[in-house]
Design a protein around this motif. Structure first.
Motif, PDB file in Angstrom:
ATOM      1  N   ALA A   9       0.836  -1.194   0.000  1.00 53.93           N
ATOM      2  CA  ALA A   9       0.000   0.000   0.000  1.00 53.93           C
ATOM      3  C   ALA A   9       0.869   1.241   0.000  1.00 53.93           C
ATOM      4  N   VAL A  10       0.339   2.343  -0.542  1.00 58.39           N
ATOM      5  CA  VAL A  10       1.003   3.626  -0.410  1.00 58.39           C
ATOM      6  C   VAL A  10       0.093   4.546   0.385  1.00 58.39           C
ATOM      7  N   ALA A  11       0.673   5.518   1.062  1.00 62.49           N
ATOM      8  CA  ALA A  11      -0.110   6.241   2.054  1.00 62.49           C
ATOM      9  C   ALA A  11      -0.105   7.738   1.824  1.00 62.49           C
ATOM     10  N   LEU A  12      -1.126   8.401   2.351  1.00 63.83           N
ATOM     11  CA  LEU A  12      -1.315   9.837   2.233  1.00 63.83           C
ATOM     12  C   LEU A  12      -0.586  10.553   3.361  1.00 63.83           C
ATOM     13  N   ALA A  13       0.075  11.654   3.021  1.00 69.04           N
ATOM     14  CA  ALA A  13       0.757  12.409   4.066  1.00 69.04           C
ATOM     15  C   ALA A  13       1.074  13.800   3.555  1.00 69.04           C
ATOM     16  N   ALA A  31       4.754  12.900  -1.253  1.00 69.40           N
ATOM     17  CA  ALA A  31       5.168  11.959  -2.287  1.00 69.40           C
ATOM     18  C   ALA A  31       6.461  12.458  -2.912  1.00 69.40           C
ATOM     19  N   LEU A  32       7.243  11.527  -3.459  1.00 70.95           N
ATOM     20  CA  LEU A  32       8.493  11.861  -4.127  1.00 70.95           C
ATOM     21  C   LEU A  32       8.461  11.258  -5.525  1.00 70.95           C
ATOM     22  N   SER A  33       9.001  11.996  -6.484  1.00 69.29           N
ATOM     23  CA  SER A  33       9.048  11.490  -7.849  1.00 69.29           C
ATOM     24  C   SER A  33      10.326  11.946  -8.518  1.00 69.29           C
ATOM     25  N   LEU A  34      10.932  11.049  -9.280  1.00 68.10           N
ATOM     26  CA  LEU A  34      12.094  11.392 -10.080  1.00 68.10           C
ATOM     27  C   LEU A  34      11.725  11.702 -11.524  1.00 68.10           C
ATOM     28  N   VAL A  35      10.446  11.548 -11.854  1.00 66.81           N
ATOM     29  CA  VAL A  35       9.977  11.784 -13.218  1.00 66.81           C
ATOM     30  C   VAL A  35       8.755  12.698 -13.158  1.00 66.81           C
ATOM     31  N   GLY A  36       8.973  13.991 -13.113  1.00 67.32           N
ATOM     32  CA  GLY A  36       7.853  14.926 -13.097  1.00 67.32           C
ATOM     33  C   GLY A  36       7.174  15.008 -11.736  1.00 67.32           C
ATOM     34  N   ASP A  37       5.986  15.606 -11.728  1.00 65.58           N
ATOM     35  CA  ASP A  37       5.227  15.772 -10.491  1.00 65.58           C
ATOM     36  C   ASP A  37       4.448  14.505 -10.172  1.00 65.58           C
ATOM     37  N   PRO A  38       4.280  14.187  -8.874  1.00 69.50           N
ATOM     38  CA  PRO A  38       3.379  13.089  -8.515  1.00 69.50           C
ATOM     39  C   PRO A  38       1.981  13.365  -9.048  1.00 69.50           C
ATOM     40  N   GLU A  39       1.331  12.327  -9.517  1.00 68.02           N
ATOM     41  CA  GLU A  39       0.022  12.492 -10.137  1.00 68.02           C
ATOM     42  C   GLU A  39      -1.057  12.838  -9.116  1.00 68.02           C
ATOM     43  N   TYR A  40      -0.924  12.330  -7.905  1.00 67.93           N
ATOM     44  CA  TYR A  40      -1.995  12.463  -6.916  1.00 67.93           C
ATOM     45  C   TYR A  40      -1.633  13.508  -5.861  1.00 67.93           C
ATOM     46  N   SER A  95       3.899   3.843  -6.411  1.00 73.11           N
ATOM     47  CA  SER A  95       2.621   3.904  -7.096  1.00 73.11           C
ATOM     48  C   SER A  95       2.610   2.828  -8.166  1.00 73.11           C
ATOM     49  N   LEU A  96       1.451   2.189  -8.365  1.00 75.71           N
ATOM     50  CA  LEU A  96       1.320   1.200  -9.427  1.00 75.71           C
ATOM     51  C   LEU A  96       1.001   1.856 -10.767  1.00 75.71           C
ATOM     52  N   ASP A  97       0.945   3.163 -10.764  1.00 77.16           N
ATOM     53  CA  ASP A  97       0.513   3.901 -11.951  1.00 77.16           C
ATOM     54  C   ASP A  97       1.569   4.848 -12.496  1.00 77.16           C
ATOM     55  N   GLU A  98       2.631   5.093 -11.728  1.00 73.52           N
ATOM     56  CA  GLU A  98       3.602   6.121 -12.082  1.00 73.52           C
ATOM     57  C   GLU A  98       5.012   5.573 -11.933  1.00 73.52           C
ATOM     58  N   PRO A  99       5.845   5.742 -12.943  1.00 71.92           N
ATOM     59  CA  PRO A  99       7.225   5.282 -12.813  1.00 71.92           C
ATOM     60  C   PRO A  99       8.008   6.143 -11.830  1.00 71.92           C
ATOM     61  N   SER A 100       8.825   5.491 -11.013  1.00 73.88           N
ATOM     62  CA  SER A 100       9.747   6.183 -10.107  1.00 73.88           C
ATOM     63  C   SER A 100       9.039   7.222  -9.252  1.00 73.88           C
ATOM     64  N   THR A 101       7.905   6.835  -8.711  1.00 73.51           N
ATOM     65  CA  THR A 101       7.138   7.714  -7.832  1.00 73.51           C
ATOM     66  C   THR A 101       6.670   6.910  -6.630  1.00 73.51           C
ATOM     67  N   GLU A 102       6.809   7.483  -5.443  1.00 72.81           N
ATOM     68  CA  GLU A 102       6.383   6.787  -4.243  1.00 72.81           C
ATOM     69  C   GLU A 102       5.698   7.755  -3.285  1.00 72.81           C
ATOM     70  N   TYR A 103       4.765   7.203  -2.529  1.00 72.32           N
ATOM     71  CA  TYR A 103       3.966   7.963  -1.580  1.00 72.32           C
ATOM     72  C   TYR A 103       4.242   7.450  -0.168  1.00 72.32           C
ATOM     73  N   MET A 186      14.767   8.929  -2.279  1.00 75.09           N
ATOM     74  CA  MET A 186      13.766   7.945  -2.684  1.00 75.09           C
ATOM     75  C   MET A 186      14.141   6.537  -2.291  1.00 75.09           C
ATOM     76  N   ILE A 187      15.416   6.175  -2.440  1.00 77.93           N
ATOM     77  CA  ILE A 187      15.765   4.803  -2.110  1.00 77.93           C
ATOM     78  C   ILE A 187      15.709   4.558  -0.605  1.00 77.93           C
ATOM     79  N   MET A 188      15.865   5.612   0.185  1.00 79.61           N
ATOM     80  CA  MET A 188      15.673   5.413   1.626  1.00 79.61           C
ATOM     81  C   MET A 188      14.192   5.199   1.945  1.00 79.61           C
ATOM     82  N   GLY A 189      13.334   5.752   1.122  1.00 76.19           N
ATOM     83  CA  GLY A 189      11.913   5.488   1.299  1.00 76.19           C
ATOM     84  C   GLY A 189      11.558   4.044   1.027  1.00 76.19           C
TER      85      GLY A 189
END
Length: 618
Positions: A9-13, A31-40, A95-103, A186-189
């Motif tokens: 799961a990914v979480a809101l914060a 959220a953190l992303s290496l490719v543009g802005d997080p979608e959500y 995220s299951l929808d965004e490359p290199s993005t995590e929440y 990101m990798i520490m996340g």
């Protein structure tokens, strides 16, 4: 960035988001992303790829091949049971929808300074282990040490993490020994968080637990599932935790819907597939093009009880290949390695074995903007390559690398002739029917180490072509446990392996291609690369200051890897092929990066009631 086997799961914060650019350390990112802005945004209600009203319940049975002898989630030794990612969680989750993005997951937010010299995570106050104990910074600090010590791959991945400290109420900060590595936050996340009080405690027999050893004791986790039953080497069953601390978070809406998930173990894929057809396995991901074309004409499918589906996946295609172990003397000459590529007839295999379902993979970053372009290097990529010009093949600057093509029978003959000339230039000639090094007298004999019987029919025609060159080859089939042990210690001539890449490569490239990894047991440098030029190119990737620089550096690395002829590339498919018994519902829109079966599908009681009694789950 490493692609993880199980997305949790990914979480809101937090309240601020944006691409991973230099920021003031006081900015809190949900959220953190290496490719543009997080979608959500921070206030989203649920991901687009879920049914937020999905019912909970039911059982799903999955097949796994081989065996298992450990429930330790971080140790590289032993064979870990399938599904342990359902029990454990990370600070942040993909995220299951965004490359290199995590929440945020266990972490509520992350922050980092402009030079990326550290990252701070605020843990959620409500985050709990399954025994009700709060997840603390002490757990996170302990987990870093265990991950680095227990797994050589993680040791390389977290190489630049100098230390971790608690720096505030429920906050932990990781300090790095380098600056301007954009990926490190990101990798520490991605750090798998372990309960310190559990792993430093004693088991039911009063013996101290040891995270450096394998264990079959069901572990304590924090995830949506816990282990219900373990049949060593045969099956492992997980049950949904009704008290899961994160079940009401908006990002978990519509996810983790099955009451139970069971992994059944089989020694052979053929037997496992027969079990699926008989209704003993519920979900099947098909890896064989031949099976997909010919093996799905059985009563349950004809009657509609079993459905099959091709799911398009928007991702960088992995380099699936025959790995040539450079630790073996016969593969240390680039001309020999190129000859092995010339001897592999992909076009024949695709037509006669794969029913035309595949395309040949050529790049280590196939299908993405990161792949070396089919033209000579220019611009920033050329500047980077010029820094290592004396250490790379000269063709890097003068030719575009392409796999050999056998469009017609004469092409196959011409490629074998070219291979024979390369082998002669490398100092080999045929003596008594065997290709022999004229200086050392060593005969060219190689062994293909395989774990899947499905590959035997693919390797046999390849062996026939190699035999035409005087190369004597054999196949050794081993079980999964022996295969894993031999990969860990690099005891093989040729193996089949898949180098999966994300859309934002970084520190994991050291584990794939770095000189330090070549001699480190358990690393993914299965090729055995020890090359200063490649090490420098990997550093360019890791320390890229922005996306444009990352693309240029990755293309340079890709081009040099290709021209070093390190592997014999195989094939890829843009779709994932799945089949399942028709008792499961799926969202109207599936995630872009995966079918997401365990995470976002659900048990549909109405569909299940239409199946015959012989298909009833047990």
């Amino acid at each position: 960035m490493i692609l993880r086997r199980f997305a949790l799961a990914v979480a809101l914060a937090g309240a601020v988001s944006g691409p991973l650019q230099a920021e003031d350390a006081s900015v809190h990112h949900h959220a953190l992303s290496l490719v543009g802005d997080p979608e959500y945004p921070a206030d989203f209600k649920h991901f687009r790829y879920v049914n937020p009203d999905a019912p909970k319940g039911g059982l799903v049975r999955m097949a796994d091949i081989g065996s298992f002898d450990s429930l330790n989630p971080v140790l590289y030794k032993g064979e870990a049971a399938g599904g342990l990612g359902l029990v454990y969680e990370s600070l942040m989750q993909d995220s299951l929808d965004e490359p290199s993005t995590e929440y945020g997951l266990i972490a509520e937010w992350a922050s980092y300074p402009p030079d990326y010299s550290s990252v701070t995570f605020k843990l959620r106050d409500e985050a709990r282990w399954q025994d009700g104990t709060p997840i603390t910074p002490e757990d996170v600090i302990y987990s870093l040490g265990v991950n680095k010590e227990a797994n050589p791959r993680m040791g390389l991945y977290y190489k630049n993490v100098a230390r971790a400290e608690q720096t505030g109420p429920n906050e932990v900060t990781f300090y790095f020994d380098v600056k301007n590595n954009r990926e490190l936050p990101m990798i520490m996340g991605q750090l798998t968080v372990l309960p310190k009080h559990y792993w430093t405690g004693k088991d039911a027999s009063g013996n101290p637990r040891d995270p450096m050893k394998t264990t079959l004791e069901p572990p304590l986790g924090s995830g949506p599932y816990r282990i219900k039953d373990v049949q060593p080497g045969r099956s492992i069953t997980y049950e949904r935790d009704p008290n899961y601390w994160g079940k009401d978070l908006p990002v978990n809406k519509g996810q983790w819907n099955f009451d139970q998930v069971r992994f059944e173990y089989y020694r052979d894929e053929t037997v496992a597939f027969e079990s699926f057809k008989a209704g003993n396995i519920d979900y099947w991901q098909e890896s064989s093009a031949k099976n997909w074309a010919t093996a799905y004409d059985f009563p349950a499918l004809r009657n509609g009880y079993v459905k099959r589906q091709e799911v398009p996946i928007a991702r960088t295609q992995p380099m699936q290949c025959f790995v040539l172990n450079l630790r073996r003397p016969q593969f240390q000459d680039r001309r020999v390695r190129e000859a092995f590529n010339l001897a592999f007839d992909f076009e024949w295999a695709n037509k006669n074995l794969f029913y035309g379902q595949y395309a040949r993979v050529g790049s280590f970053f196939q299908g993405s903007e990161l792949a070396a372009e089919p033209k000579l290097p220019e611009g920033r990529e050329l500047e980077i390559l010029n820094e290592v010009k004396d250490g790379v093949p000269p063709e890097v600057f003068t030719e575009v690398h392409n796999n050999p093509v056998n469009a017609a029978p004469e092409d196959a003959r011409n490629n074998l002739r070219k291979a024979a000339l390369l082998l002669k230039d490398a100092g080999y000639e045929i003596k008594n029917g065997v290709l022999t090094n004229v200086t050392t007298g060593q005969q060219m004999r190689v062994e293909f180490l395989l774990v899947s019987p499905l590959f035997e029919r693919i390797v046999q025609p390849y062996i026939a072509n190699l035999d035409k060159l005087g190369i004597k080859s054999s196949i050794r089939m081993v079980d999964s446990a022996q295969y894993a042990r031999r990969l860990n210690v690099f005891d093989y001539d040729i193996v089949v392996y898949t180098f999966a890449q994300s859309d934002s490569p970084g520190n994991e490239q050291r584990d794939f291609w770095g000189s330090d990894a070549a001699g480190r047991e358990g690393s993914q440098n299965l090729i055995g690369i020890k090359d200063k030029a490649i090490d420098r190119l990997v550093d360019h990737v890791i320390f890229a200051k922005d996306r444009a620089e990352l693309v240029a550096a990755t293309r340079a690395l890709d081009r040099v890897l290709q021209w070093n002829e390190l592997v014999v590339p195989q094939w890829y498919s843009p779709n994932v092929r799945i089949a399942y018994w028709n008792r499961y519902g799926q969202p109207k829109v599936l995630p872009r990066l995966t079918p997401g079966f365990l995470q976002v599908w659900w048990y549909d009681q109405e569909l299940a009631s239409t199946l015959p009694s012989s298909a009833t789950q047990r």
